[in-house]
Scaffold this active site. Structure first.
Site, PDB file in Angstrom:
ATOM      1  CG  LEU A 232      -1.740  -1.324   1.260  1.00 47.29           C
ATOM      2  CD1 LEU A 232      -2.469  -1.070   2.827  1.00 47.29           C
ATOM      3  CD2 LEU A 232      -2.765  -1.475   0.408  1.00 47.29           C
ATOM      4  CG  ASP A 233       4.969   0.406  -0.357  1.00 38.52           C
ATOM      5  OD1 ASP A 233       4.276   0.131  -1.275  1.00 38.52           O
ATOM      6  OD2 ASP A 233       6.052   0.148  -0.351  1.00 38.52           O
ATOM      7  CB  THR A 234       0.586   5.519  -2.452  1.00 39.75           C
ATOM      8  OG1 THR A 234      -0.261   4.463  -2.931  1.00 39.75           O
ATOM      9  CG2 THR A 234       0.510   6.713  -3.216  1.00 39.75           C
ATOM     10  CB  VAL A 235       5.871   7.960  -2.674  1.00 40.32           C
ATOM     11  CG1 VAL A 235       6.759   6.608  -2.272  1.00 40.32           C
ATOM     12  CG2 VAL A 235       5.758   8.057  -4.172  1.00 40.32           C
TER      13      VAL A 235
END
Length: 420
Positions: A232-235
């Site tokens: 889920l690690d959108t930046v």
């Protein structure tokens, strides 16, 4: 509901130049003084995603956040637009193999990379976005170019310029506008390929034994921890420049094993990011960037909700209530067992200098916060007066349940502001 208010303060007053003693000033000293005065101020807050960040990779996540902050501050000090500064931060995050954006993004069901990204300018309120984009190393650069081209007005024959492009059309537009393409083998890293193979095997096994959807969902969630890889690690990043203009951006490779063509919140208006300067009805300038499960963020339009909430007097309380009432307890997500997401926000306003200051100057008061319902969220922040960026991996308190609890932290800083 669990709430954490550990204020990781970034209070930092603008440094004052020391008094120069009487005497001759050399040409070198004069040049140094002029270059110092030419440097502009600003502030940046970045995130490397809300999801699961293992202790073993904490150093890498923090390091890329530091670099992203430094890139943005360099742009701001050189007098660049807030949108260019936030783009510079995102490019640095996209280039890291440890983030799920740009290079090293999650692979879809076909083993391909399709990226989403968007950017918003608080001054003009213009927006640019790309979805399901392949073959471009830095999707946020295309989103920023769309925003810039849109500001030029109508195209030939009175055509409306696009602000959101997807798939092959987005790729062709990027190449036509001078943005270089990138071969798939360069975009795919050994980490993303290994994760794809593991997840693919688990999916095939689940289908063979006729595992139902809920069991498969639990397998996918647990595999994030087992493989040391959050999906889920959108930046994202939010920026305010020395004039008080804000900008926000977000970039993501999307969920692992997503269906080809799937577009998440990172590309959608009001869902992935939001930026809005102060105006007649807005006492504060606000900028927001989100991360988490795209479908949850889309259905709640979380970025815009947070921005509107930040016009309240107490930013901390307003953000907490928004995460609780508009996200975790949202009627649009009533069927979800756990609601996964995170946000970084900043708001700024002009105010008088410190009461004990002898200088008659205005300052920008910048409040910055991050909040998440996921197990962790990695952030970094820096002002133009800071020597280096500060980083932090925020985690839910012991005993808190991801998807049902909220963590929130933040700080405040003051920036010199030109008087209009």
């Amino acid at each position: 509901m669990t709430m954490e208010k550990g204020m990781s303060s970034g209070e930092g007053l603008p440094s004052r130049s020391s008094q120069v003693s009487a005497g001759k000033i050399t040409a070198k000293e004069l040049e140094t003084k002029q270059s110092y005065k030419e440097k502009r101020g600003g502030f940046v807050l970045v995130h490397a995603g809300a999801g699961y960040h293992s202790e073993s990779k904490a150093k890498e996540y923090k390091h890329v956040c530091k670099r992203a902050c430094q890139k943005a501050i360099e742009k701001l000090q050189a007098g660049a637009l807030a949108t260019d500064a936030v783009t510079a931060a995102l490019v640095e995050l996209e280039d890291s193999p440890f983030t799920n954006a740009g290079m090293g993004s999650n692979l879809n069901l076909l083993g391909e990379i399709e990226c989403d990204a968007s950017i918003m300018d608080g001054k003009s309120l213009n927006f640019g976005a790309v979805g399901a984009l392949s073959g471009i190393k830095n999707p946020v650069s295309v989103a920023n170019r769309l925003l810039c081209e849109g500001q030029k007005g109508k195209l030939s024959a009175g055509r409306i310029p696009p602000c959101f492009l997807v798939g092959e059309g987005a790729y062709r537009w990027a190449v036509d506008h001078g943005i270089p393409s990138c071969p798939p083998n360069i975009m795919t890293t050994r980490f993303s390929l290994a994760a794809f193979k593991r997840n693919k095997r688990k999916l095939e096994l689940a289908e063979r034994v006729d595992t139902d959807f809920m069991q498969l969902k639990k397998r996918r969630q647990s595999s994030e921890k087992e493989n040391d890889s959050g999906t889920l690690d959108t930046v994202g990043a939010v920026v305010v420049d020395h004039e008080g203009n804000v900008a926000a951006a977000v970039s993501s490779g999307g969920l692992a094993l997503k269906h080809p063509g799937r577009v998440g919140q990172a590309a959608l208006y009001g869902c992935g990011c939001w930026a809005e300067n102060t105006g007649a009805h807005n006492p504060y300038s606000t900028a927001v960037s989100t991360s988490g499960c795209g479908e949850h963020l889309v259905r709640t339009i979380l970025a815009r909700e947070c921005s509107h909430a930040l016009q309240a007097e107490d930013a901390h309380q307003a953000l907490l209530e928004t995460m609780q009432n508009k996200f975790i307890s949202s009627p649009f997500l009533a069927s979800e067992d756990g609601v996964l997401g995170g946000v970084i926000v900043l708001r700024s306003c002009r105010c008088s200098a410190e009461p004990d200051s002898s200088q008659n100057k205005q300052t920008l008061l910048v409040e910055f916060l991050w909040s998440h319902t996921t197990e962790s969220m990695c952030v970094g922040y820096m002002s133009a007066q800071d020597g280096k960026a500060k980083t932090h991996i925020s985690r839910l308190p012991p005993g808190a349940v991801a998807g049902q609890s909220v963590a929130i932290e933040g700080g405040v800083c003051r920036l010199e502001s030109p008087v209009n």
